[in-house]
Scaffold this motif. Structure first.
Motif, PDB file in Angstrom:
ATOM      1  N   GLU A 190       0.881  -1.317  -0.071  1.00  0.00           N
ATOM      2  CA  GLU A 190       0.038  -0.166   0.115  1.00  0.00           C
ATOM      3  C   GLU A 190       0.712   1.323   0.080  1.00  0.00           C
ATOM      4  O   GLU A 190       0.640   2.106  -0.731  1.00  0.00           O
ATOM      5  CB  GLU A 190      -1.126   0.254   1.110  1.00  0.00           C
ATOM      6  CG  GLU A 190      -2.110  -0.932   1.086  1.00  0.00           C
ATOM      7  CD  GLU A 190      -2.957  -0.768   0.161  1.00  0.00           C
ATOM      8  OE1 GLU A 190      -3.188   0.405  -0.434  1.00  0.00           O
ATOM      9  OE2 GLU A 190      -3.342  -1.635  -0.537  1.00  0.00           O
ATOM     10  N   LYS A 191       1.721   1.294   0.790  1.00  0.00           N
ATOM     11  CA  LYS A 191       2.735   2.398   0.952  1.00  0.00           C
ATOM     12  C   LYS A 191       3.580   2.777  -0.455  1.00  0.00           C
ATOM     13  O   LYS A 191       3.598   3.924  -0.831  1.00  0.00           O
ATOM     14  CB  LYS A 191       3.641   2.156   2.057  1.00  0.00           C
ATOM     15  CG  LYS A 191       4.438   3.575   2.491  1.00  0.00           C
ATOM     16  CD  LYS A 191       5.337   3.132   3.738  1.00  0.00           C
ATOM     17  CE  LYS A 191       6.072   4.641   4.197  1.00  0.00           C
ATOM     18  NZ  LYS A 191       6.898   4.476   5.280  1.00  0.00           N
ATOM     19  N   THR A 192       4.091   1.532  -0.966  1.00  0.00           N
ATOM     20  CA  THR A 192       4.893   1.893  -2.518  1.00  0.00           C
ATOM     21  C   THR A 192       3.876   2.092  -3.259  1.00  0.00           C
ATOM     22  O   THR A 192       4.190   3.258  -4.116  1.00  0.00           O
ATOM     23  CB  THR A 192       5.676   0.577  -2.716  1.00  0.00           C
ATOM     24  OG1 THR A 192       6.253  -0.035  -1.547  1.00  0.00           O
ATOM     25  CG2 THR A 192       6.369   0.771  -3.855  1.00  0.00           C
ATOM     26  N   PHE A 193       2.670   1.543  -3.304  1.00  0.00           N
ATOM     27  CA  PHE A 193       1.629   1.976  -4.242  1.00  0.00           C
ATOM     28  C   PHE A 193       1.229   3.326  -4.250  1.00  0.00           C
ATOM     29  O   PHE A 193       0.914   4.250  -5.321  1.00  0.00           O
ATOM     30  CB  PHE A 193       0.361   1.086  -4.248  1.00  0.00           C
ATOM     31  CG  PHE A 193      -0.755   1.272  -5.191  1.00  0.00           C
ATOM     32  CD1 PHE A 193      -0.458   1.209  -6.672  1.00  0.00           C
ATOM     33  CD2 PHE A 193      -1.795   2.105  -4.841  1.00  0.00           C
ATOM     34  CE1 PHE A 193      -1.567   1.814  -7.382  1.00  0.00           C
ATOM     35  CE2 PHE A 193      -2.808   2.692  -5.594  1.00  0.00           C
ATOM     36  CZ  PHE A 193      -2.782   2.442  -6.999  1.00  0.00           C
ATOM     37  N   ALA A 194       0.958   3.902  -3.038  1.00  0.00           N
ATOM     38  CA  ALA A 194       0.703   5.367  -2.782  1.00  0.00           C
ATOM     39  C   ALA A 194       1.620   6.177  -3.457  1.00  0.00           C
ATOM     40  O   ALA A 194       1.129   7.344  -3.911  1.00  0.00           O
ATOM     41  CB  ALA A 194       0.566   5.614  -1.434  1.00  0.00           C
ATOM     42  N   GLY A 195       2.850   5.994  -3.332  1.00  0.00           N
ATOM     43  CA  GLY A 195       4.240   6.656  -3.837  1.00  0.00           C
ATOM     44  C   GLY A 195       4.116   6.533  -5.417  1.00  0.00           C
ATOM     45  O   GLY A 195       4.567   7.471  -6.197  1.00  0.00           O
ATOM     46  N   LEU A 196       3.669   5.512  -5.943  1.00  0.00           N
ATOM     47  CA  LEU A 196       3.607   5.275  -7.619  1.00  0.00           C
ATOM     48  C   LEU A 196       2.495   5.795  -8.207  1.00  0.00           C
ATOM     49  O   LEU A 196       2.727   6.152  -9.395  1.00  0.00           O
ATOM     50  CB  LEU A 196       3.849   3.682  -7.568  1.00  0.00           C
ATOM     51  CG  LEU A 196       5.164   2.960  -7.161  1.00  0.00           C
ATOM     52  CD1 LEU A 196       4.944   1.440  -7.627  1.00  0.00           C
ATOM     53  CD2 LEU A 196       6.156   3.799  -7.900  1.00  0.00           C
ATOM     54  N   LYS A 197       1.174   5.611  -7.620  1.00  0.00           N
ATOM     55  CA  LYS A 197       0.007   5.819  -8.464  1.00  0.00           C
ATOM     56  C   LYS A 197       0.090   6.990  -9.228  1.00  0.00           C
ATOM     57  O   LYS A 197      -0.547   7.071 -10.414  1.00  0.00           O
ATOM     58  CB  LYS A 197      -1.179   5.570  -7.769  1.00  0.00           C
ATOM     59  CG  LYS A 197      -1.580   6.709  -6.467  1.00  0.00           C
ATOM     60  CD  LYS A 197      -2.640   6.419  -5.809  1.00  0.00           C
ATOM     61  CE  LYS A 197      -2.803   7.609  -4.540  1.00  0.00           C
ATOM     62  NZ  LYS A 197      -3.758   7.476  -3.878  1.00  0.00           N
ATOM     63  N   ASP A 198       0.669   8.162  -8.838  1.00  0.00           N
ATOM     64  CA  ASP A 198       0.594   9.396  -9.535  1.00  0.00           C
ATOM     65  C   ASP A 198       1.644   9.640 -10.594  1.00  0.00           C
ATOM     66  O   ASP A 198       1.629  10.403 -11.472  1.00  0.00           O
ATOM     67  CB  ASP A 198       0.754  10.742  -8.560  1.00  0.00           C
ATOM     68  CG  ASP A 198      -0.493  10.807  -7.665  1.00  0.00           C
ATOM     69  OD1 ASP A 198      -1.749  10.156  -8.026  1.00  0.00           O
ATOM     70  OD2 ASP A 198      -0.359  10.998  -6.669  1.00  0.00           O
ATOM     71  N   HIS A 199       2.439   8.566 -10.735  1.00  0.00           N
ATOM     72  CA  HIS A 199       3.667   8.576 -11.554  1.00  0.00           C
ATOM     73  C   HIS A 199       3.697   7.406 -12.714  1.00  0.00           C
ATOM     74  O   HIS A 199       4.658   7.369 -13.441  1.00  0.00           O
ATOM     75  CB  HIS A 199       5.050   8.355 -10.833  1.00  0.00           C
ATOM     76  CG  HIS A 199       5.104   9.495  -9.755  1.00  0.00           C
ATOM     77  ND1 HIS A 199       5.320  10.768 -10.169  1.00  0.00           N
ATOM     78  CD2 HIS A 199       4.935   9.423  -8.418  1.00  0.00           C
ATOM     79  CE1 HIS A 199       5.504  11.749  -8.886  1.00  0.00           C
ATOM     80  NE2 HIS A 199       5.236  10.827  -7.968  1.00  0.00           N
ATOM     81  N   ILE A 200       2.674   6.406 -12.736  1.00  0.00           N
ATOM     82  CA  ILE A 200       2.521   5.723 -13.700  1.00  0.00           C
ATOM     83  C   ILE A 200       1.327   5.585 -14.504  1.00  0.00           C
ATOM     84  O   ILE A 200       0.254   6.236 -13.864  1.00  0.00           O
ATOM     85  CB  ILE A 200       2.563   3.955 -13.012  1.00  0.00           C
ATOM     86  CG1 ILE A 200       1.600   3.917 -11.911  1.00  0.00           C
ATOM     87  CG2 ILE A 200       4.065   3.866 -12.407  1.00  0.00           C
ATOM     88  CD1 ILE A 200       1.527   2.732 -11.292  1.00  0.00           C
ATOM     89  N   THR A 201       1.354   4.842 -15.463  1.00  0.00           N
ATOM     90  CA  THR A 201       0.147   4.855 -16.322  1.00  0.00           C
ATOM     91  C   THR A 201       0.071   3.587 -17.100  1.00  0.00           C
ATOM     92  O   THR A 201       0.988   2.915 -17.090  1.00  0.00           O
ATOM     93  CB  THR A 201       0.053   6.094 -17.338  1.00  0.00           C
ATOM     94  OG1 THR A 201      -1.248   5.877 -18.149  1.00  0.00           O
ATOM     95  CG2 THR A 201       1.085   6.027 -18.350  1.00  0.00           C
ATOM     96  N   VAL A 202      -0.972   3.294 -17.462  1.00  0.00           N
ATOM     97  CA  VAL A 202      -1.334   1.792 -18.224  1.00  0.00           C
ATOM     98  C   VAL A 202      -1.889   2.183 -19.694  1.00  0.00           C
ATOM     99  O   VAL A 202      -2.087   0.993 -20.380  1.00  0.00           O
ATOM    100  CB  VAL A 202      -1.933   0.901 -17.369  1.00  0.00           C
ATOM    101  CG1 VAL A 202      -1.477   0.462 -16.166  1.00  0.00           C
ATOM    102  CG2 VAL A 202      -3.572   1.448 -17.311  1.00  0.00           C
ATOM    103  N   SER A 203      -1.834   3.217 -19.787  1.00  0.00           N
ATOM    104  CA  SER A 203      -2.384   3.622 -21.439  1.00  0.00           C
ATOM    105  C   SER A 203      -1.482   2.915 -22.559  1.00  0.00           C
ATOM    106  O   SER A 203      -0.432   2.892 -22.308  1.00  0.00           O
ATOM    107  CB  SER A 203      -2.428   5.182 -21.664  1.00  0.00           C
ATOM    108  OG  SER A 203      -1.420   5.899 -21.425  1.00  0.00           O
TER     109      SER A 203
END
Length: 136
Positions: A123-136
């Motif tokens: 959860e902590k790692t994902f919280a830091g990543l979610k705004d910096h990754i995309t799947v498009s």
């Protein structure tokens, strides 16, 4: 000692001091080089012609030389291990390899949240990543 010998010795000391200053200046002077000047090309074994340009800490990832980035975000469906580990803070080579392995085994990520299924991303790692990754 006569005056001429004394003057020669003074000149030799002055020349030695100037020589030491010049050598010291050249030995310790390092011109500034920015990372944007640094370009590393991949070897010929790569299937695509890629150029890797590292980013500084203050720059956002961008689409340069085939780097898969959209709006400053890393596309985890197309990025290489190197691009993921260099482009995302908190993600090293090991977790980046797990992301690519997961993608190759299960197909492309359908949502950003799906990256939580990769071992090592909590959860902590994902919280830091979610705004910096995309799947498009």
């Amino acid at each position: 000692m006569d005056d001429e010998t004394l003057h020669v010795r003074y000149l030799m000391v002055i020349a030695a001091v100037l020589f030491a200053l010049i050598i010291g200046y050249n030995a310790f002077y390092v011109p500034e080089v920015s990372l944007s000047d640094l370009v590393v090309t991949t070897d010929a074994s790569s299937s695509a012609d890629e150029t890797y340009i590292p980013k500084t800490g203050s720059e956002a990832p961008s689409s340069v030389g085939g780097t898969p980035a959209v709006n400053g975000k890393i596309n985890v469906n197309t990025a290489t291990v190197q691009q993921i580990s260099d482009g995302l803070d908190g993600i090293g080579d090991v977790i980046a390899k797990r992301i690519v392995d997961y993608r190759e085994k299960n197909g492309p990520f359908k949502s950003v949240e799906e990256i939580r299924k990769v071992s090592g991303i909590g959860e902590k790692t994902f919280a830091g990543l979610k705004d910096h990754i995309t799947v498009s």
